[in-house]
Design a protein around this motif. Structure first.
Motif, PDB file in Angstrom:
ATOM      1  N   THR A 113       0.835  -1.201   0.000  1.00  0.00           N
ATOM      2  CA  THR A 113       0.000   0.000   0.000  1.00  0.00           C
ATOM      3  C   THR A 113       0.866   1.246   0.000  1.00  0.00           C
ATOM      4  OG1 THR A 113      -0.108   0.170   2.424  1.00  0.00           O
ATOM      5  CG2 THR A 113      -1.796  -1.170   1.349  1.00  0.00           C
ATOM      6  N   LEU A 114       0.351   2.309  -0.574  1.00  0.00           N
ATOM      7  CA  LEU A 114       0.955   3.639  -0.499  1.00  0.00           C
ATOM      8  C   LEU A 114      -0.163   4.680  -0.494  1.00  0.00           C
ATOM      9  CD1 LEU A 114       3.911   3.512  -3.074  1.00  0.00           C
ATOM     10  CD2 LEU A 114       4.131   3.703  -0.589  1.00  0.00           C
ATOM     11  N   LEU A 115       0.074   5.763   0.213  1.00  0.00           N
ATOM     12  CA  LEU A 115      -0.755   6.965   0.122  1.00  0.00           C
ATOM     13  C   LEU A 115       0.148   8.175   0.267  1.00  0.00           C
ATOM     14  CD1 LEU A 115      -4.034   6.420   2.218  1.00  0.00           C
ATOM     15  CD2 LEU A 115      -3.821   6.540  -0.263  1.00  0.00           C
ATOM     16  N   GLY A 116      -0.367   9.317  -0.118  1.00  0.00           N
ATOM     17  CA  GLY A 116       0.387  10.547   0.031  1.00  0.00           C
ATOM     18  C   GLY A 116       0.158  11.177   1.394  1.00  0.00           C
ATOM     19  N   ALA A 117       1.230  11.377   2.159  1.00  0.00           N
ATOM     20  CA  ALA A 117       1.119  12.088   3.436  1.00  0.00           C
ATOM     21  C   ALA A 117       0.679  13.512   3.173  1.00  0.00           C
ATOM     22  CB  ALA A 117       2.450  12.061   4.174  1.00  0.00           C
ATOM     23  N   ARG A 118      -0.146  14.042   4.060  1.00  0.00           N
ATOM     24  CA  ARG A 118      -0.797  15.320   3.827  1.00  0.00           C
ATOM     25  C   ARG A 118       0.180  16.480   3.706  1.00  0.00           C
ATOM     26  NH1 ARG A 118      -2.478  19.891   5.942  1.00  0.00           N
ATOM     27  NH2 ARG A 118      -4.549  20.675   5.399  1.00  0.00           N
ATOM     28  N   ALA A 119       1.275  16.457   4.450  1.00  0.00           N
ATOM     29  CA  ALA A 119       2.191  17.596   4.483  1.00  0.00           C
ATOM     30  C   ALA A 119       3.631  17.112   4.563  1.00  0.00           C
ATOM     31  CB  ALA A 119       1.872  18.499   5.666  1.00  0.00           C
ATOM     32  N   TRP A 120       4.541  18.054   4.323  1.00  0.00           N
ATOM     33  CA  TRP A 120       5.972  17.765   4.434  1.00  0.00           C
ATOM     34  C   TRP A 120       6.671  18.957   5.095  1.00  0.00           C
ATOM     35  CZ3 TRP A 120      10.375  20.141   2.426  1.00  0.00           C
ATOM     36  CH2 TRP A 120      11.567  19.419   2.602  1.00  0.00           C
ATOM     37  N   PRO A 121       7.560  18.718   6.084  1.00  0.00           N
ATOM     38  CA  PRO A 121       7.817  17.416   6.709  1.00  0.00           C
ATOM     39  C   PRO A 121       6.563  16.916   7.430  1.00  0.00           C
ATOM     40  CG  PRO A 121       9.530  19.015   7.268  1.00  0.00           C
ATOM     41  CD  PRO A 121       8.423  19.782   6.632  1.00  0.00           C
ATOM     42  N   PRO A 122       6.346  15.617   7.431  1.00  0.00           N
ATOM     43  CA  PRO A 122       5.101  15.098   7.986  1.00  0.00           C
ATOM     44  C   PRO A 122       5.131  15.059   9.512  1.00  0.00           C
ATOM     45  CG  PRO A 122       6.469  13.298   7.211  1.00  0.00           C
ATOM     46  CD  PRO A 122       7.183  14.565   6.821  1.00  0.00           C
ATOM     47  N   LEU A 123       4.019  15.428  10.102  1.00  0.00           N
ATOM     48  CA  LEU A 123       3.820  15.169  11.516  1.00  0.00           C
ATOM     49  C   LEU A 123       3.471  13.699  11.698  1.00  0.00           C
ATOM     50  CD1 LEU A 123       1.621  18.311  12.334  1.00  0.00           C
ATOM     51  CD2 LEU A 123       4.101  18.049  12.671  1.00  0.00           C
ATOM     52  N   PHE A 124       3.473  13.248  12.947  1.00  0.00           N
ATOM     53  CA  PHE A 124       3.150  11.840  13.194  1.00  0.00           C
ATOM     54  C   PHE A 124       1.786  11.484  12.623  1.00  0.00           C
ATOM     55  CE2 PHE A 124       1.207   8.565  15.941  1.00  0.00           C
ATOM     56  CZ  PHE A 124       2.070   7.516  15.651  1.00  0.00           C
ATOM     57  N   LYS A 125       0.798  12.390  12.789  1.00  0.00           N
ATOM     58  CA  LYS A 125      -0.540  12.108  12.276  1.00  0.00           C
ATOM     59  C   LYS A 125      -0.557  11.994  10.755  1.00  0.00           C
ATOM     60  CE  LYS A 125      -2.043  16.967  12.085  1.00  0.00           C
ATOM     61  NZ  LYS A 125      -3.059  17.946  12.552  1.00  0.00           N
ATOM     62  N   ASP A 126       0.372  12.706  10.089  1.00  0.00           N
ATOM     63  CA  ASP A 126       0.472  12.578   8.637  1.00  0.00           C
ATOM     64  C   ASP A 126       1.075  11.233   8.253  1.00  0.00           C
ATOM     65  OD1 ASP A 126      -0.478  15.237   8.271  1.00  0.00           O
ATOM     66  OD2 ASP A 126       1.533  15.992   8.708  1.00  0.00           O
ATOM     67  N   LYS A 127       2.066  10.793   9.017  1.00  0.00           N
ATOM     68  CA  LYS A 127       2.732   9.520   8.721  1.00  0.00           C
ATOM     69  C   LYS A 127       1.774   8.343   8.823  1.00  0.00           C
ATOM     70  CE  LYS A 127       7.344  10.996  10.253  1.00  0.00           C
ATOM     71  NZ  LYS A 127       8.443  10.755  11.226  1.00  0.00           N
ATOM     72  N   ILE A 128       0.819   8.450   9.740  1.00  0.00           N
ATOM     73  CA  ILE A 128      -0.124   7.337   9.899  1.00  0.00           C
ATOM     74  C   ILE A 128      -1.459   7.614   9.196  1.00  0.00           C
ATOM     75  CG2 ILE A 128       0.946   6.584  12.054  1.00  0.00           C
ATOM     76  CD1 ILE A 128      -1.431   7.868  13.533  1.00  0.00           C
ATOM     77  N   HIS A 129      -1.481   8.671   8.390  1.00  0.00           N
ATOM     78  CA  HIS A 129      -2.641   8.984   7.547  1.00  0.00           C
ATOM     79  C   HIS A 129      -3.915   9.169   8.370  1.00  0.00           C
ATOM     80  CE1 HIS A 129      -0.167   8.174   4.050  1.00  0.00           C
ATOM     81  NE2 HIS A 129       0.130   6.988   4.530  1.00  0.00           N
TER      82      HIS A 129
END
Length: 365
Positions: free
Chosen positions: A32-48
């Motif tokens: 699986t892959l998805l795009g993290a919402r922001a960069w650099p990603p916060l933890f919540k972005d890393k876990i989608h």
């Protein structure tokens, strides 16, 4: 400055930047892959934690663009993983309550099937059924923005019309025509010729009020729907509407030929979506009606000028270019870190690269 033969390379650089910064597994699930919402990603972005369903649909669309530009198994594998990532993260199925979200994913999955050979027939059937069910007679027709809501808008009706027209079924094509006719009757500004956002409806079906905001992506999907319908007859009718909208975009929504941005968040995708369908117009209109070369050329110029500006005004990070939400000014390292903004820039470069490989003039001289 001539930029011929560079556009594919630039699109590839934008593609690699999004890969390296944003693509991550969904909850550690293999394949699986998805795009993290922001960069650099916060933890919540890393876990989608924040899914942004429709951003992922445009990520998938951009991945298909990249594959068509330079087909290989790695790109095909990435498309497969993002498709699976969307299904896993959406948990309960392929659809959600927003008809615009569903239509965007449908368009991306249609292209994945037709252009890459990655078929998800159950997903496309579920999406087609949802969009067919979204039409009601409230306010004279049209598809709702969201289930259980009182709003009908161009962001839902435009991509739905494109999707249904591409289904190649008689009833779906008829519905696509009805959708665009409804938009034309209710949501076109009589002065500028641009599409408004949408309208609210009373429970009895009467129109309560209009949302007359002008968004670039509304124009894009209207152009895309008209061009798609022109392939199936009544060319003059649909191409007249496309030409009116392209001209209005040039006159009111561009600065020196560069499409205006509409901020970060969801707005980061708006200009890119417009360039996608302008590129289609530039390619398809001359084949349908060679006498409309001026309209096609205007669409081409908007794409090329926007792509050049987006590239010229990028800022370079270690992981690749960062695009800003407004292509006419230099990007700021503190801005544009939303996935949406980066997808918008990548989408624009892919639109220009598409024109390049089809032999259109992509110089900005």
């Amino acid at each position: 400055m001539a930029i011929a033969k560079l556009l594919a390379a630039r699109a590839g650089v934008a593609e690699r930047a999004v890969y390296s910064r944003h693509l991550r597994r969904v909850w550690g699930v293999p394949g699986t892959l998805l795009g993290a919402r922001a960069w650099p990603p916060l933890f919540k972005d890393k876990i989608h934690t924040s899914f942004n369903y429709w951003w992922q649909a445009h990520l998938l669309d951009c991945l298909v663009d990249g594959y068509l530009r330079s087909p290989n198994e790695l790109r095909k594998a990435a498309i497969t993983k993002v498709v699976r990532g969307i299904r896993v993260r959406n948990v309960l199925g392929w659809t959600n309550d927003f008809y615009d979200d569903v239509a965007w994913l449908g368009l991306a999955l249609q292209r994945a099937q037709n252009d890459v050979g990655i078929a998800k027939p159950k997903a496309l059937n579920a999406i087609a059924e949802r969009l067919r069910d979204g039409w009601t007679d409230h306010a004279g027709g049209g598809i709702w923005w969201k289930r259980g809501d009182d709003f009908k808008n161009v962001p839902a009706n435009g991509p739905a019309a494109i999707f249904l027209a591409r289904q190649n079924e008689r009833t779906d094509l008829a519905r696509a025509r009805s959708i665009v006719d409804w938009v034309e009757e209710h949501l076109i500004d009589p002065g500028s010729g641009l599409a408004w956002d949408g309208l609210h409806v009373h429970p009895n079906g009467e129109i309560r009020e209009y949302e007359k905001n002008i968004y670039t992506y509304c124009q894009g999907v209207l152009i895309g729907a008209c061009v798609e319908l022109a392939k199936h007859g009544q060319q003059d009718k649909w191409l007249d509407k496309a030409a009116r909208t392209i001209t209005a975009v040039h006159d009111d929504l561009a600065t020196n030929g560069v499409i205006k941005g509409q901020g970060g968040g969801d707005g980061g995708l708006f200009a890119g979506i417009l360039t996608r369908y302008l590129a289609q117009a530039a390619l398809v209109i001359p084949d349908l009606d060679p006498t409309r070369a001026v309209t096609a050329d205007l669409a081409r110029e908007l794409v090329v000028q926007s792509a050049e500006a987006a590239w010229t005004n990028r800022v370079m990070a270690v992981s690749g270019p960062l695009f800003g939400p407004e292509w006419t000014v230099p990007a700021d390292e503190g801005e544009g870190r939303d996935l949406s903004v980066q997808l918008g820039g990548w989408m624009c470069l892919e639109a220009a690269a598409l024109l390049e490989r089809n032999g259109l003039d992509v110089s900005t001289a």
